[in-house]
Motif scaffolding. Structure first.
Motif: not given
Length: 143
Positions: A94-108, A110-121
């Motif tokens: 049992v564990h929970w992930h709490l992941i802050p997301r920004w519209r310009d992050d690498r994966h947005f 998509q989930p952080v475990w998906a293929k990156p959408q851009r090179l860098n955040s």
């Protein structure tokens, strides 16, 4: 027996990150990920696979911690969104992930475990563990 419980379980064998707050029931750790500052996990101290394995009272206590961490991360990092996830497919503990997301992050978006959408955040400010722990304590006082 490992430090946190079940031998051979990654979350029983190690803290799982920098511990910033803990109780007898669970701990909050910061995950070292430069692209996602403020990424935390809430980890149950003992080895159980599902939230429904916990007594009702402890389920609520864990969720109060999850909500306090979300509040602290939102206050300190000002993300556009928070992703909450309790997967456990690879680590059935049992564990929970709490992941802050920004519209310009690498994966947005998509989930952080998906293929990156851009090179860098973009670089974001980093808060130290003590400051995050203090914010979690303050948020827990209001629950």
């Amino acid at each position: 027996m490992s430090e946190y419980g079940f031998e051979g379980c990654e979350l029983c064998d190690s803290p799982g990150g920098e511990v910033v707050w803990e109780s007898a029931l669970c701990r909050v750790v910061m995950v070292a990920d430069a692209d996602y500052p403020g990424f935390c996990r809430v980890i149950l101290h003992r080895h159980l696979g599902e939230m429904t394995d916990l007594p009702q009272r402890e389920r609520m206590q864990v969720m109060n911690v999850v909500f306090a961490v979300e509040s602290a991360v939102r206050s300190l990092y000002r993300p556009d969104k928070i992703n909450l996830a309790s997967l456990g497919n690879m680590t059935p503990h049992v564990h929970w992930h709490l992941i802050p997301r920004w519209r310009d992050d690498r994966h947005f978006p998509q989930p952080v475990w998906a293929k990156p959408q851009r090179l860098n955040s973009p670089r974001r400010s980093v808060v130290d563990g003590q400051q995050l722990g203090d914010q979690i304590i303050a948020a827990l006082r209001t629950t």
